[in-house]
Write a protein that holds these residues in place. Structure first.
Motif, PDB file in Angstrom:
ATOM      1  N   TYR A   1      17.006 -20.400 -11.162  1.00  0.00           N
ATOM      2  CA  TYR A   1      16.985 -19.146 -10.516  1.00  0.00           C
ATOM      3  C   TYR A   1      17.266 -17.882 -11.685  1.00  0.00           C
ATOM      4  CZ  TYR A   1      17.204 -21.338  -6.174  1.00  0.00           C
ATOM      5  OH  TYR A   1      16.944 -21.840  -4.653  1.00  0.00           O
TER       6      TYR A   1
ATOM      7  N   THR B   1      11.994 -17.945 -10.230  1.00  0.00           N
ATOM      8  CA  THR B   1      12.476 -19.184 -10.569  1.00  0.00           C
ATOM      9  C   THR B   1      11.466 -19.909 -11.452  1.00  0.00           C
ATOM     10  OG1 THR B   1      13.222 -19.183  -7.876  1.00  0.00           O
ATOM     11  CG2 THR B   1      12.966 -21.554  -9.147  1.00  0.00           C
TER      12      THR B   1
ATOM     13  N   ASP C   1      14.889 -25.629  -2.999  1.00  0.00           N
ATOM     14  CA  ASP C   1      15.294 -24.278  -3.499  1.00  0.00           C
ATOM     15  C   ASP C   1      14.257 -23.092  -2.833  1.00  0.00           C
ATOM     16  OD1 ASP C   1      12.801 -23.917  -5.227  1.00  0.00           O
ATOM     17  OD2 ASP C   1      13.451 -25.809  -6.021  1.00  0.00           O
ATOM     18  N   ASN C   2      13.232 -23.183  -2.203  1.00  0.00           N
ATOM     19  CA  ASN C   2      12.557 -22.307  -1.563  1.00  0.00           C
ATOM     20  C   ASN C   2      12.040 -22.762  -0.312  1.00  0.00           C
ATOM     21  OD1 ASN C   2      11.161 -20.068  -0.719  1.00  0.00           O
ATOM     22  ND2 ASN C   2       9.940 -19.677  -2.714  1.00  0.00           N
TER      23      ASN C   2
ATOM     24  N   ARG D   1      10.969 -20.720   2.382  1.00  0.00           N
ATOM     25  CA  ARG D   1      10.440 -19.598   3.012  1.00  0.00           C
ATOM     26  C   ARG D   1       8.958 -20.137   3.249  1.00  0.00           C
ATOM     27  NH1 ARG D   1       9.722 -15.118   1.601  1.00  0.00           N
ATOM     28  NH2 ARG D   1      10.151 -14.044   3.250  1.00  0.00           N
TER      29      ARG D   1
ATOM     30  N   TYR E   1       3.556 -16.426  -1.952  1.00  0.00           N
ATOM     31  CA  TYR E   1       4.093 -16.293  -3.265  1.00  0.00           C
ATOM     32  C   TYR E   1       3.275 -16.418  -4.267  1.00  0.00           C
ATOM     33  CZ  TYR E   1       8.959 -16.667  -1.741  1.00  0.00           C
ATOM     34  OH  TYR E   1      10.286 -16.550  -1.104  1.00  0.00           O
TER      35      TYR E   1
ATOM     36  N   VAL F   1       5.384 -24.515  -2.408  1.00  0.00           N
ATOM     37  CA  VAL F   1       5.945 -23.206  -2.779  1.00  0.00           C
ATOM     38  C   VAL F   1       5.102 -22.022  -2.984  1.00  0.00           C
ATOM     39  CG1 VAL F   1       7.261 -22.256  -4.833  1.00  0.00           C
ATOM     40  CG2 VAL F   1       7.736 -24.599  -4.422  1.00  0.00           C
TER      41      VAL F   1
ATOM     42  N   THR G   1      11.867 -14.438  -5.914  1.00  0.00           N
ATOM     43  CA  THR G   1      12.667 -15.549  -5.212  1.00  0.00           C
ATOM     44  C   THR G   1      14.222 -15.041  -5.114  1.00  0.00           C
ATOM     45  OG1 THR G   1      12.915 -16.610  -7.458  1.00  0.00           O
ATOM     46  CG2 THR G   1      11.174 -17.051  -5.830  1.00  0.00           C
TER      47      THR G   1
ATOM     48  N   CYS H   1      16.276 -17.745  -1.256  1.00  0.00           N
ATOM     49  CA  CYS H   1      15.943 -18.842  -1.982  1.00  0.00           C
ATOM     50  C   CYS H   1      17.122 -19.623  -2.213  1.00  0.00           C
ATOM     51  CB  CYS H   1      14.837 -18.642  -3.055  1.00  0.00           C
ATOM     52  SG  CYS H   1      13.244 -18.147  -2.473  1.00  0.00           S
TER      53      CYS H   1
END
Length: 467
Positions: free
Chosen positions: A65, A329, A358-359, A361, A369, A398, A419, A423
């Motif tokens: 990140y 990221t 790590d994400n 969402r 995204y 992602v 992110t 995240c």
């Protein structure tokens, strides 16, 4: 409604991408509104904070990140200045570490926390406790006791049991609690079901329409050791206009008038919550802080004037709107796979060294995204691609649809903007994958503010059966 019980990723979908996604004239060019202030490409290489991400990955590894300090501070300052006269609470749940807490303090903001862990970070950072608000729908005795001992500025109560618990603890500790009552205004925010928080059928707050909110205000007012500050309303997240806030403010101020008339109490404060949206893709068009401030001030001023109420001191709680765009990221590509689908269509899967750990969402909220090739320029034509992770899940996606150069290959770096919010906060160790580092950048220099987890960190929690 979900199209498939296992999630959207298992449903039949188009390989042509969403209607709003346009073919780029130049796949190498950044869309400025999606990236942090200092992000730019130099000979195809993405730079943030004056630092090439190729150099950052060489030193700190991938995925990572990348936190743009200048951008974070500018956004924090924009809310502070636009909402002058308000108390602006940075919502720590979006992303919090000791360094971010210090930036928040230095930029003159307050800090909102909702667990003992977030409060511990604030304490470690030396954040002034009188500028801390403590949220949460199920605070434990231990958490409330700690908040009282540290003398946090306010506690937002969320249930009748919590009011009773807090009254008992104030008697035991000899501390006074400054309290706001969280209410649900029955407003349906135009956002995802899981992040809309002011409609009636959910776990937060006291319902205004049922009478619970007034009863909670009365209980706090009558409780020894509790100082009633006002009412708190939060309608959801990723909201792009003030219409929902207008409806909520009217209903909350109607309750405030009822409190004044029936209890003879003028509540000095009111919190309108946060949830201000950001641009994740070109379909998003968020309002800037100045516009939001003008509209929200007018809403409250007009309603107070109509009801003969004094205008309370107002507060808001931006989190995503400050930290979300300040982070991207960066991942390394491991494999590229073209999959032929029914009818002869082809889906190109670009697999990277991170993913839903790590994400989460995209899998959790069906979030959209964007991404860009970050390590070089390319003259290849754009190719509609799907950026996926390394986890053992079909839903480990992602970026569902974005154009990347047709020659994207293993070893390339790909960066995903926007992110910063949730995240890292929601990151997991799924498949025993260590969580990435958070690396702050400014003026061509990088420093780790949250170090990368290691396998040794994971094993440290795993009790050896031979011991």
């Amino acid at each position: 409604m979900r199209a498939h019980e296992a999630g959207w990723a298992h449903a039949a979908v188009s390989v042509r991408g969403p209607a709003w996604l346009r073919d780029p004239a130049d796949v190498n060019v950044l869309v400025p509104q999606l990236w942090s202030t200092t992000a730019r490409k130099v000979d195809g290489v993405l730079h943030v904070g004056g630092l090439a991400l190729t150099d950052l990955v060489a030193e700190h590894g991938s995925p990572a990140y990348v936190l743009d300090e200048v951008d974070f501070r500018r956004r924090a300052g924009a809310f502070r200045d636009a909402f002058a006269g308000f108390d602006v609470f940075y919502a720590g749940k979006a992303f919090l570490c000791s360094q971010v807490a210090r930036w928040v303090e230095e930029e003159g903001l307050h800090l909102d926390v909702c667990t003992a862990g977030e409060l511990a970070v604030a304490e470690r950072a030396g954040f002034p406790m009188e500028r801390v608000g403590f949220h949460g729908n199920n605070k434990s005795d231990a958490e409330l006791r700690t908040a009282l001992e540290l003398q946090v500025g306010r506690i937002v109560v969320d249930s009748f049991q919590e009011i009773e618990r807090l009254e008992r603890l104030t008697a035991q500790t000899g501390r006074q609690a400054r309290v706001m009552v969280r209410v649900t205004a029955g407003v349906e925010a135009h956002t995802h079901e899981y992040i809309a928080t002011a409609h009636e059928d959910q776990k937060f707050g006291f319902s205004i329409s049922s009478g619970d909110a007034l009863a909670a205000v009365r209980q706090v007012q009558d409780a020894a050791g509790l100082e009633l500050l006002g009412l708190h309303s939060h309608i959801g997240s990723q909201i792009f206009d003030s219409s929902g806030f207008e409806v909520a403010a009217r209903r909350v101020l109607a309750l405030q008038q009822q409190v004044s008339e029936e209890l003879g109490v003028q509540l000095p404060e009111m919190d309108l919550g946060g949830g201000f949206g950001i641009a994740y893709t070109t379909q998003d068009d968020p309002s800037d802080p100045a516009q939001l401030a003008t509209e929200m001030r007018k809403i409250v001023d007009d309603e107070c004037r109509a009801r003969g109420l004094e205008v309370p001191r107002l507060s808001i709680e931006p989190g995503r709107a400050i930290v979300g765009p300040a982070v991207c990221t960066v991942y390394e590509v491991g494999t590229v796979k073209a999959v032929e689908l029914d009818g002869g269509a082809v889906r190109t899967y670009v697999s990277v060294d991170g993913g839903m750990s790590d994400n989460i969402r995209t899998a959790l909220y069906d979030a959209d995204y964007s991404c860009t090739l970050a390590s070089r320029a390319s003259e290849a034509p754009p190719l509609l691609s799907r950026l996926v992770g390394k986890h053992c899940e079909a839903g480990d996606i992602v970026v569902k649809d974005e154009f990347l150069p047709g020659d994207v290959a293993p070893g390339d770096l790909v960066a995903v903007p926007g992110t910063g919010a949730y995240c890292r906060s929601m990151a997991s160790n799924y498949n025993h994958v260590p969580r990435p580092a958070v690396v702050a950048v400014r003026d061509g220099r990088a420093r780790v503010v949250v170090r990368r987890e290691t396998v040794q960190d994971l094993l440290a929690l795993d009790v050896d059966p031979t011991d």
